[in-house]
Design an enzyme around this catalytic site. Structure first.
Site, PDB file in Angstrom:
ATOM      1  N   VAL A 198       0.734  -1.069  -0.214  1.00  0.00           N
ATOM      2  CA  VAL A 198       0.049  -0.020   0.058  1.00  0.00           C
ATOM      3  C   VAL A 198       0.855   1.277   0.081  1.00  0.00           C
ATOM      4  CG1 VAL A 198      -1.869   1.171   1.136  1.00  0.00           C
ATOM      5  CG2 VAL A 198      -1.687  -1.322   1.227  1.00  0.00           C
ATOM      6  N   TYR A 199       1.829   1.329   0.846  1.00  0.00           N
ATOM      7  CA  TYR A 199       2.614   2.326   0.947  1.00  0.00           C
ATOM      8  C   TYR A 199       3.457   2.586  -0.378  1.00  0.00           C
ATOM      9  CZ  TYR A 199       6.587   5.350   2.529  1.00  0.00           C
ATOM     10  OH  TYR A 199       7.604   6.184   2.425  1.00  0.00           O
TER      11      TYR A 199
END
Length: 482
Positions: free
Chosen positions: A316-317
């Site tokens: 996600v990051y």
């Protein structure tokens, strides 16, 4: 009988002359006798013959011709070296045969080495001159001369954002601190003001003068909310009059784990803070700077995944950082004729809560090799951010040379930040910041080298290689001794 005696006399005299002796003949009573022998010295003249001279009392003296090599006393270290070599080789009659050739060869080697050493010294001096010129062209000398900047930093109540704010203050800039929590903002503002006071007590000269211009203020802001972002921009303009630099540092990560283990709230918060927040802040910053006569500069922070590489356990990051890189490329096209510069800043891996959250023991052992403290990274980034020009610049800390150095010295970095059990070994922030202003009072040569942009390094390196090639490939002939 007399004829036989005479023949014997001349034969013996010839023998004695060859032995270096001369006896004066005397005939006594029909026989031959010899008086006391006289020494006879002979030498070879330049034409190959031998010459001698008799002195008083029948002694023979050597007459040395004018200009003969034997009449000149040779001195100097080179002659001593020659004599030593000749003696070691067993030569006793000067430069004859292969002995003379050996000495000449030694001379040639000696002067060849001296010539090469001289060339290398000239190369190093030329490279140093080129580096100095590159330092001037890079604008590094303007860092301390640049006037105060008005700076807005989101996510600046801890970690790298706080370290960036502190470095800007040391340069005499005016900084707006922003974060979600009002309490954190107030606490950070008070700490930074105390840092300024401590700096004024120990600083002298120009450093003290710069610190007198430093100012820090703060406001709470959730970068995910458009109204908060607009309020932050208005606050900065009202308090400072303008905004020169806006840094979108706010970001979050929810640890290292597979995507399936991230909750809906985790994903929403990461994407909203890292990507949506940067979009909203960049838009508002550009609105403010477009209305300013001198424009301004916006920095978005790079991170793992910015280059499109995979980021397992932080999917996600990594996707948000990859999206920011696409945003940056798009803005460069949109703002070609704009007064606003859009740039990226890459701090690398920094020992902050964002990095350490959910990290394993194996991660921490890797952090020993490649990670740095926030203060170290900020010290490198801020001087270059202050003097940035144009648009599309990349201000990076973890450059390829740094990575190579870290890998080469990996065995020395074991246990640098964490022990074998994963326990932290580095000092707390409060302890690291003691005598902060005093330790940062001087702009060192290392700081100057950090000012080089990547294109400047390429130019400097290319010039150095060309200069070295010209010098080392010069066809100067060897210098022979006499």
């Amino acid at each position: 009988m007399a004829a036989a005696a005479a023949t014997l006399h001349f034969s013996l005299r010839g023998l004695e002359l060859r032995r270096g002796l001369h006896r004066s003949p005397a005939i006594v009573g029909g026989g031959v006798s010899f008086s006391r022998p006289l020494m006879c010295r002979s030498f070879r003249s330049e034409n190959g013959g031998e010459s001698s001279s008799e002195g008083d009392g029948g002694r023979r003296e050597v007459v040395v011709e004018s200009g003969s090599p034997s009449s000149k006393k040779k001195k100097g270290a080179l002659y001593a070296l020659k004599s030593l070599l000749v003696g070691a080789l067993g030569a006793k009659s000067g430069y004859e045969g292969h002995y003379k050739k050996a000495v000449e060869r030694a001379e040639e080697i000696f002067f060849s080495i001296a010539t090469q050493v001289g060339r290398y010294l000239v190369t190093m001096m030329s490279t140093g001159a080129i580096l100095a010129i590159g330092f001037q062209l890079s604008g590094a000398d303007k860092h301390c001369k640049a006037g105060p900047r008005n700076v807005v930093i989101t996510g600046s109540t801890r970690g790298l954002g706080k370290a960036l704010a502190r470095e800007f203050l040391l340069s005499g800039d005016r900084v707006v601190v922003a974060s979600r929590s009002p309490e954190s903002v107030n606490q950070t503002v008070e700490e930074l003001r105390e840092n300024i006071k401590e700096g004024l007590l120990v600083a002298k000269g120009k450093v003290r003068e710069r610190l007198t211009h430093a100012k820090v203020i703060g406001i709470s802001c959730d970068v995910c909310k458009p109204e908060d972002v607009r309020r932050l921009a208005s606050f900065a303009v009202d308090e400072l009059g303008s905004v020169d630099i806006w840094i979108n540092n706010a970001g979050t990560n929810k640890g290292f784990r597979p995507l399936l283990q991230f909750t809906d709230e985790d994903i929403d918060q990461i994407v909203s803070t890292n990507l949506v927040g940067s979009l909203l802040c960049t838009r508002e910053a550009m609105h403010v700077m477009e209305s300013q006569e001198k424009g301004g500069h916006v920095f978005n922070m790079d991170g793992a995944g910015s280059g499109g590489s995979s980021t397992p356990l932080t999917a996600v990051y990594g996707s948000t950082k990859c999206g920011l890189r696409q945003l940056h490329a798009s803005l460069l096209k949109e703002s070609k004729r704009s007064k606003v510069g859009v740039h990226t800043a890459s701090p690398g891996m920094v020992l902050t809560d964002l990095l350490l959250s959910g990290s394993s023991l194996r991660n921490k052992q890797m952090f020993n090799i490649i990670c740095e403290l926030p203060e170290t990274v900020a010290r490198s980034l801020v001087p270059r951010m202050r003097v940035v020009k144009g648009s599309g610049k990349a201000v990076n800390y973890l450059t390829p040379p740094r990575i190579l150095l870290a890998l080469v010295t990996a065995w020395l970095r074991q246990g640098r930040w964490f022990d074998d059990q994963g326990r932290a070994l580095y000092a707390a922030e409060a302890d690291r910041l003691r005598n902060w202003a005093e330790s940062r009072a001087r702009f060192s040569f290392t700081d100057a080298m950090e000012m080089y942009a990547e294109n400047t390094w390429v130019s400097v390196f290319s010039l150095s290689v060309v200069c070295a090639f010209i010098i080392l490939s010069s066809s100067a002939g060897p210098f022979h001794g006499t």
